[in-house]
Structure formats: structure tokens, C-alpha cells
Design an enzyme around this catalytic site. Sequence first.
Site, short mmCIF file in Angstrom:
data_model
loop_
_atom_site.label_atom_id
_atom_site.label_comp_id
_atom_site.label_asym_id
_atom_site.label_seq_id
_atom_site.Cartn_x
_atom_site.Cartn_y
_atom_site.Cartn_z
N ASN A 9 0.85 -1.19 0.00
CA ASN A 9 0.00 0.00 0.00
C ASN A 9 0.89 1.24 0.00
OD1 ASN A 9 -1.89 1.99 0.44
ND2 ASN A 9 -2.32 1.42 2.57
N LYS A 11 -0.02 4.24 -0.27
CA LYS A 11 -0.72 5.40 0.28
C LYS A 11 -0.57 6.60 -0.68
CE LYS A 11 0.22 3.49 4.78
NZ LYS A 11 0.13 3.63 6.21
N HIS A 93 -9.66 0.97 5.08
CA HIS A 93 -8.37 1.16 5.74
C HIS A 93 -8.57 2.10 6.94
CE1 HIS A 93 -4.24 2.35 6.47
NE2 HIS A 93 -3.85 1.32 5.75
N GLU A 95 -6.93 4.47 8.04
CA GLU A 95 -6.70 5.89 7.76
C GLU A 95 -7.95 6.51 7.12
OE1 GLU A 95 -3.07 5.44 5.55
OE2 GLU A 95 -2.02 4.87 7.38
N GLU A 164 -5.34 -5.24 10.64
CA GLU A 164 -4.33 -4.20 10.85
C GLU A 164 -4.62 -3.46 12.15
OE1 GLU A 164 -2.44 -2.88 6.94
OE2 GLU A 164 -4.31 -1.80 7.09
N GLY A 170 2.25 2.12 10.86
CA GLY A 170 3.16 3.26 10.73
C GLY A 170 3.86 3.64 12.02
N SER A 210 3.34 -2.24 10.31
CA SER A 210 4.79 -2.16 10.49
C SER A 210 5.53 -3.47 10.18
CB SER A 210 5.13 -1.69 11.91
OG SER A 210 4.65 -0.37 12.10
C1 PEP Z 1 -0.88 0.07 6.02
O1 PEP Z 1 -0.95 1.25 5.75
O2 PEP Z 1 -1.76 -0.69 5.64
C2 PEP Z 1 0.26 -0.40 6.80
C3 PEP Z 1 0.25 -1.62 7.25
O3 PEP Z 1 1.30 0.52 7.00
P1 PEP Z 1 2.71 0.21 7.70
O4 PEP Z 1 3.23 -1.10 7.13
O5 PEP Z 1 3.57 1.36 7.34
O6 PEP Z 1 2.47 0.08 9.17
#
Ligand code: PEP
Length: 249
Positions: A9, A11, A93, A95, A164, A170, A210
Amino acid sequence: MRQSIVAGNWKMNATSRFAVDLAQQVSLHAKNLDNVEVILCPPSVYISTVQQQAEHVKVAAQNVHFEESGAYTGELSVSMLQDVGCEYVLVGHSERRASFSETNELVARKVAAIIKKSLVPILCVGESLAQRKSGKAFEIVKQQVLSALTALDLAGKDVVVAYEPIWAIGTGETASPAQAQEMHAYIRAVIARQISENVANKTRILYGGSVNALTASMLFSQPDIDGGLIGGASLKVEDFKIICSAAAK
Ligand code: PEP
């Protein structure tokens, strides 16, 4: 046997040059991997670019509108995404839930629109730190999964769920393999009980939060973790290649 998925992803990152370069390098790597589907989720303006450059990679959109067409300035429909080669769409997601007020109801409408056109939703679910600390993580995730899936006829359809935990996105803090496995097994059990054993057995459940080149193998070796949704590390080509290889083992 479920085929693993590693989805990157991006973003709101990348330029067209970066997109071409990353897509080509990831595609070359993916060509030699067995048993893993590699998916890239670029910003929508680069979907066609990635689709054209990356023969061995599938493409996902990061968002979609649930309507087919109409006066929805700035939005994209499932048919439009299909038209430019998307096979998957990220939905819900954290976000988008946080910054764009996406509710479980809105997410459900999007999932239904995606399924109707036979694209595959990657339904993102996960609890906040406060919800985990107060013992509500399992209930929250259950509601997110069931509100999006129970009203649908999933016979012959493919669905991917991405667990997630918000506290891991992040932040550099990854759920431990045991913590992630516990939630993934729970999600599968909920789908088996409330939808069907068949759907539960075939649904790929990805872990996101992460994941990096060092943590991927341990996470992906858990029985109910079928790969990963990768944010930050998907923009670092060497790390992302290691993560893809870890899912192929
Ligand atoms: C995500 O945005 O779906 C995600 C898992 O980000 P990160 O790997 O940076 O934590």
C-alpha cells in the site's frame, strides 16, 4: 491450500518515475516466486502505469465509491477501476475510517459494490490501542468483519481480510506473531460460524502493521496468516522483495 498475498500500500506517495521503477523491479522479482500473489496499491493516478509495467504483479486501488456512476466529484467507480486493470480494492483502511469518517455501513456498501463486479475486496479491520487495552479488540474486529460480509452472497466469490491493529500501523510496533495469529484464528472462526466453513477456509487473512524485512517470516509462518498488507516497507524495493520472498516460502 490458500495462496499467500503480499500487497504493498503506497498510500499518497510516489511520482510516475518512482512508480515505473518500483513496479518493474517488483514484477521481475515476483516472476520467480511461487505460491504468492504480489499486489501493488498505488495512488489511483498511477494504476495504469503500474498495470502496464508490472506483468507479474496484480494491481489494487486504495479506495472506491459504491455507486456505479453519477454526480460524485472526485470519486471512482468499481467499473472504472476494472477498466484500467484493477483486480483488488482496499476497503475500510483505518486511515480512511479515521480521516474520512468511513463507517462500517459505508464500508459494507463498498464491499458489496466490489463483489457485485467480481473484483476482490481487501477488507481492512483492526482495533485501536484503547480498544485493545480495554479488552474490546475481538468484539470490534468481529463487528467490522460481519457488518461488511454477512449480507452478501459469497458463493464463488473471493474475499481478502487484512487485520491491521491501528496501534501497529506506521508506528514501528508490530503485533507479535502470537498476538496476530490469535486474532486471525478468531476472524476465521467468526466467518466459519456466521457465514460458512467454506468461505472461512478459503478467505485469505493478511496481517498489516509495520511489517518489515526482519519480521515478515515469523508472522507469515503462523497457520492463519496468509501474507501481509505492507505500508512503509513497500516503498523500499529491497525490503519489499524480501517480504514477498518470505510469503512464498
Ligand atoms: C498500512 O498502511 O496498511 C500499513 C500496514 O502501513 P505500515 O506497514 O507502514 O504500518
